[in-house]
Enzyme design. Structure first.
Site, PDB file in Angstrom:
ATOM      1  CG  ASP A 180      -1.643  -0.998   1.424  1.00 13.81           C
ATOM      2  OD1 ASP A 180      -2.112  -1.636   0.054  1.00 13.81           O
ATOM      3  OD2 ASP A 180      -2.937  -1.502   2.989  1.00 13.81           O
ATOM      4  CE1 TYR A 230      -2.539  -7.017   6.036  1.00 11.98           C
ATOM      5  CE2 TYR A 230      -0.908  -7.684   7.961  1.00 11.98           C
ATOM      6  CZ  TYR A 230      -1.163  -7.072   6.094  1.00 11.98           C
ATOM      7  OH  TYR A 230      -0.478  -6.946   5.529  1.00 11.98           O
TER       8      TYR A 230
END
Ligand code: GLA
Length: 395
Positions: A180, A230
């Site tokens: 990202d 996550y």
């Protein structure tokens, strides 16, 4: 807010209303959101990803101060934060988004980019928060770039991305990969970026879908659990590497160093079923990235769409990061006329999905998906078309 002269004037005026006049100049930047065409949960497994920056932005106005104070404000949030440029920062829950920024200043200071004077900053974003198109990395990369430019540090885009990732690891306790922050720092309009997350080598691939467009579908599902799950997924992948090295006498650092054929050969050595499934996703997904990019290069959008569908199924069944909202929205998308494929993007558990849709079908597509989603989930999604964009830049 769109990138027009009028809007930059508005942002500057808002900045001056909040912070007053000064002899220093207000400098303006914008930082994009991102989609990921394919390559999910491969980035901490040393694999390939294929993201693109899109035309939704976080806008940043920043100006030096004469003293050591730092102020953060955001046009859309009521909180205002004050710190000192030479203080030591630690994560504090009540500091909300300021933690991401203080994390970056901490990483900068460690690398010798220390501040001898403070600054004021104002943010305004049209990126949905916690929505899976990386509002947090837009903030990290945008802020790191703006501070680097304001103080003349000239930090490379790659190091801007790494500082953002480090801030997430240390301050936010999210052991994220590099995708990202990297795409937001280095994107080029009209391309998607084939990034090798092991070497950080990049190939910019023209992203021309002809009569087709990418539609982003935000499930509007809140994702409190995302961070802990996550990290759990990351540990499961590391567990698979450890077991494969021990039991098959391999010497790999990352799952994506294995081909799907090698996975088939060794997978029965992995003890836990869920760990085996996580490994299968990462390894097959890495392979799909390469094949999907080939399909795009050959202009075979139908095949590209199929890879998106298969990727979603793998994220649902093997990596188990989708959930009813993402499954419902992508399933409805796939049924619509003119849709070539659809899948969740980002960390999952909510957030956004994408679909490749023919331009003539977009209106009906959006109406029908919205109707299906509302009926099954009980609250509306948010759908919008997007275009690719450059990475973080000065306005
Ligand atoms: C989040 C992380 C990325 C990546 C994706 C899943 O967006 O920030 O590093 O791991 O999830 O592909």
């Amino acid at each position: 807010m769109k990138n027009s002269l009028l809007d930059t004037v508005t942002l500057k005026n808002d900045f001056i209303k909040i912070y007053g006049e000064s002899t220093y100049e207000v400098e303006l930047f914008k930082s994009p959101a991102r989609i990921n065409v394919i390559g999910e949960y491969t980035d901490f497994n040393g694999g390939k990803v294929f993201p693109a920056a899109i035309d939704r932005y976080l806008y940043i106005a920043i100006r030096k101060r004469n003293d050591k104070l730092i102020h953060y404000s955001d046009l859309k949030f009521p909180e205002k934060f004050e710190f000192y440029c030479d203080q030591t920062f630690t994560y504090k829950k009540e500091n909300s988004y300021a933690n991401y920024l203080n994390g970056i200043l901490t990483v900068f200071a460690r690398k010798g980019y220390t501040l001898s004077q403070g600054f004021d900053i104002l943010f305004c974003s049209d990126i949905p928060p916690a929505g899976g198109i990386s509002s947090s990395s837009a903030l990290e990369s945008g802020f790191a770039y703006a501070v680097s430019e304001l103080f003349g540090f000239n930090i490379s885009r790659k190091d801007i991305a790494l500082a953002g990732q480090q801030s997430e690891h240390e301050f936010m306790n999210v052991q994220c990969g590099i995708m990202d922050q990297f795409i937001i720092s280095t994107a080029k309009k009209d391309t998607a970026e084939l990034l090798d997350t092991e070497t950080l080598d990049v190939e910019y691939v023209p992203f021309n879908l002809g009569d087709y467009k990418i539609v982003v579908m935000n499930t509007n599902k809140k994702r409190q659990l995302a961070d802990s799950k996550y990290n759990e997924r990351r540990s499961e992948c590391e567990q698979a590497v450890k077991e494969l090295n021990e039991k098959a006498s391999l010497n790999i650092n990352y799952l994506c160093q294995l081909t799907p054929q090698q996975y088939e050969k060794y997978c029965s050595l992995i003890t836990q079923d869920n760990v085996m499934k996580r490994a299968r996703h990462a390894i097959t997904e890495n392979d799909r990235v390469k094949k999907a990019v080939e399909a795009l290069k050959a202009n075979d959008l139908v095949l590209l769409g199929k890879y998106l569908d298969i990727a979603h199924a793998s994220l649902k069944d093997d990596f188990e990061v989708t959930g009813i909202e993402l499954d419902t929205i992508t399933e409805s998308a796939r049924k619509q006329k003119g849709c070539l494929g659809s899948r969740m993007i980002g960390a999952g558990f909510g957030g956004c999905a994408i679909a490749i849709v023919h331009k003539d079908n977009i209106k009906d597509f959006m109406d029908n998906v919205q109707t299906d989603y509302l009926k099954k989930i009980g609250y509306p999604a948010m759908l919008f078309e997007c275009n690719t964009s450059d990475g973080v830049s000065r306005l």
